[in-house]
Design a protein around this motif. Structure first.
Motif, PDB file in Angstrom:
ATOM      1  N   CYS A   1      14.073  11.416  43.878  1.00  0.00           N
ATOM      2  CA  CYS A   1      15.183  11.283  44.817  1.00  0.00           C
ATOM      3  C   CYS A   1      14.904  12.127  46.062  1.00  0.00           C
TER       4      CYS A   1
ATOM      5  N   CYS B   1      19.040   4.078  44.645  1.00  0.00           N
ATOM      6  CA  CYS B   1      17.891   4.559  43.876  1.00  0.00           C
ATOM      7  C   CYS B   1      17.496   3.548  42.788  1.00  0.00           C
TER       8      CYS B   1
ATOM      9  N   HIS C   1      24.432  11.354  39.188  1.00  0.00           N
ATOM     10  CA  HIS C   1      23.535  10.437  39.893  1.00  0.00           C
ATOM     11  C   HIS C   1      22.559   9.689  38.975  1.00  0.00           C
TER      12      HIS C   1
HETATM   13 ZN    ZN Z   1      18.405   9.150  43.545  1.00  0.00          ZN
END
Ligand code: ZN
Ligand code: AMP
Length: 462
Positions: A28, A207, A232
């Protein structure tokens, strides 16, 4: 064999990639609304090291890092500065690349941007909606966590607890922890058309979409800072696995925090230093040393004394390396010493990328070089050993990035020292012992030691 601490299984596992000899890896990346701080840098440097060690171990690595270029914080910044979100994102994407390069982080294979993958994101939301896992609530589309029996498997959170908490406070959501896949556009915000009206994608969605686009529906390693585990990464798993029905990621890796006074360094707490400002005072190598001398799963406290120490360490190691190089002449051979060191280095690094051990081997090597340099005469064997140590330092440095670059000042300093030594030798030729001794003493006072040997006069730093 490399072992990895897998957050998903909570075990240290032997690393076996999906495709023999190849590693697919996603980390990320930044939200580009400001300069990044050295806390973020710790995560970026950690995975740079992981990637380089995998490459060193013979794998071909495809490394993807996303750029989040649409987000609340970007919108806020754009409004504050009276410029467009695109301008904010472009400026800080550029600054991100400048700092990444300055920190000696190798460029990723791909840096996909969220705004360039809206089509694919819409497709994923639609797929989840068709399966009855996503629901539309006034133009916001949410992921229904109650439809995903595996929800919580990464973070260890229990679905029942998550569903129960706060349910009554969230009128538009079915469960409190249902998260936005798609957010309806508010006044003045950037938006894209969608089947649910104008809006923009949620952060987790990007993502899931971009990792799979570049690495496939299942890939090997997904990394990030430990704060991203929940929600996340949990949400990434939910979105991806519910849509494909396949495992999303084999190994989840999470890097610990860089703290200040035992508190996470973060923008919101205001306890941060940007990488840009630290790089003005300290070389990238010192920052990398500060982080990599600890295992990536140990928290680190940022303090000036620690970075000063790290700077001293990289100077010492570089000094041994440069002086060793001068003495060795051409680098060749040294197979035995090289292999011995590499073997020890690998024992540490193979064990979940233990750079604390890796760096202790680097110190051992520098120490050995210094011992060899103390000798007046180097035998064939000594030279061979010196070459092996130097080759090892170069190999370790290709992963750790801790050797200072050859500097102009360093070169000038070396040149200046040879002038001083010439002067001293001419004084001695004239039997002016008093001046020659004075010169030696003065140099000693500033930490430079002079050594008269059968092969001429040598100097080193005390
Ligand atoms: Zn991410
Ligand atoms: P952000 O821009 O805040 O989304 O963070 C980018 C990356 O840096 C993420 O992987 C975060 O987990 C990581 N990160 C943020 N703060 C820290 C910190 N204090 N120490 C280590 N990593 C961090």
């Amino acid at each position: 064999m490399i072992k990895i601490s897998n957050t998903l299984t909570r075990k240290k596992e032997t690393f076996v990639p999906l495709i023999n000899g190849h590693v697919s890896m996603y980390v990320c990346g930044p939200t580009v609304y400001d300069f990044f701080h050295i806390g973020n840098a710790r995560t970026f440097i950690t995975f740079d090291m992981v990637r380089k060690y995998l490459e060193f171990s013979g794998y071909k690595v495809t490394y993807v890092m996303n750029i989040t270029d649409v987000d609340d914080k970007i919108i806020e910044r754009a409004n504050k500065e009276g410029i467009s979100t695109k301008e904010v994102a472009e400026k800080y994407t550029e600054e991100f690349f400048r700092d990444v390069e300055a920190l000696k982080i190798k460029k990723a294979t791909f840096y996909p941007k969220a705004t360039e993958h809206i089509e694919e994101m819409l497709e994923l939301v639609q797929a989840l909606e068709q399966k009855g896992i996503a629901y539309n609530s006034d133009g916001d589309v949410f992921f229904d966590i109650s439809k995903d029996k595996n929800y919580g498997k990464l973070s260890g959170k229990k679905l029942e607890n998550l569903q129960a908490s706060e349910r009554s406070e969230q009128g538009d959501k079915k469960n409190n922890f249902d998260f936005a896949l798609w957010k309806s556009a508010k006044e003045g915000e950037p938006f894209w058309e969608s089947p649910w009206g104008n809006g923009r994608p949620g952060w987790h969605l990007e993502c899931s979409v971009m990792s799979s686009k570049y690495l496939g529906e299942t890939f090997d390693i997904h990394g990030g800072g430990i704060d991203l585990t929940f929600p996340h990464h949990e949400n990434e798993i939910a979105q991806s696995e519910c849509s494909t029905g396949k495992p999303f990621v084999k190994y989840w890796m999470h890097a610990e925090f860089l703290n200040i006074n035992d508190e996470k360094m973060s923008k919101s707490l205001g306890n941060f230093f940007t990488a840009r400002e630290v790089l003005k005072k300290y070389p990238a190598e010192a920052i990398r040393m500060l982080f990599l001398q600890k295992h990536y799963k140990s928290p680190i406290n940022y303090e000036v004394v620690f970075i000063e120490e790290a700077k001293n360490s990289v100077e010492k190691i570089t000094n041994a390396y440069r002086r060793g190089l001068e003495r060795a002449g051409v680098l060749k051979g040294g197979e035995f010493a090289y292999r011995n060191r590499i073997e020890d280095f690998k024992i540490g690094m193979d064990d979940d990328f233990n750079t604390a051990i890796g760096i202790s081997i680097v110190f051992n090597s520098a120490k050995e070089i210094n011992l060899l340099l103390e000798k007046d005469f180097l035998s064939e064997e000594d030279l061979d050993e010196l070459n092996g140590e130097l080759r090892f330092l170069e190999a370790a440095d290709s992963i750790l990035g801790i050797l200072l670059p050859k500097s102009e000042t360093g070169d000038k300093f070396n040149a200046l020292m040879s002038v001083v030594l010439k002067l001293r030798s001419s004084l001695r030729d004239k039997k002016d012992w008093e001046s020659s001794d004075l010169l030696r003493k003065e140099l000693e006072n500033i930490g430079i030691r002079i050594n008269d040997t059968s092969q001429g006069t040598k100097w080193d730093l005390k």
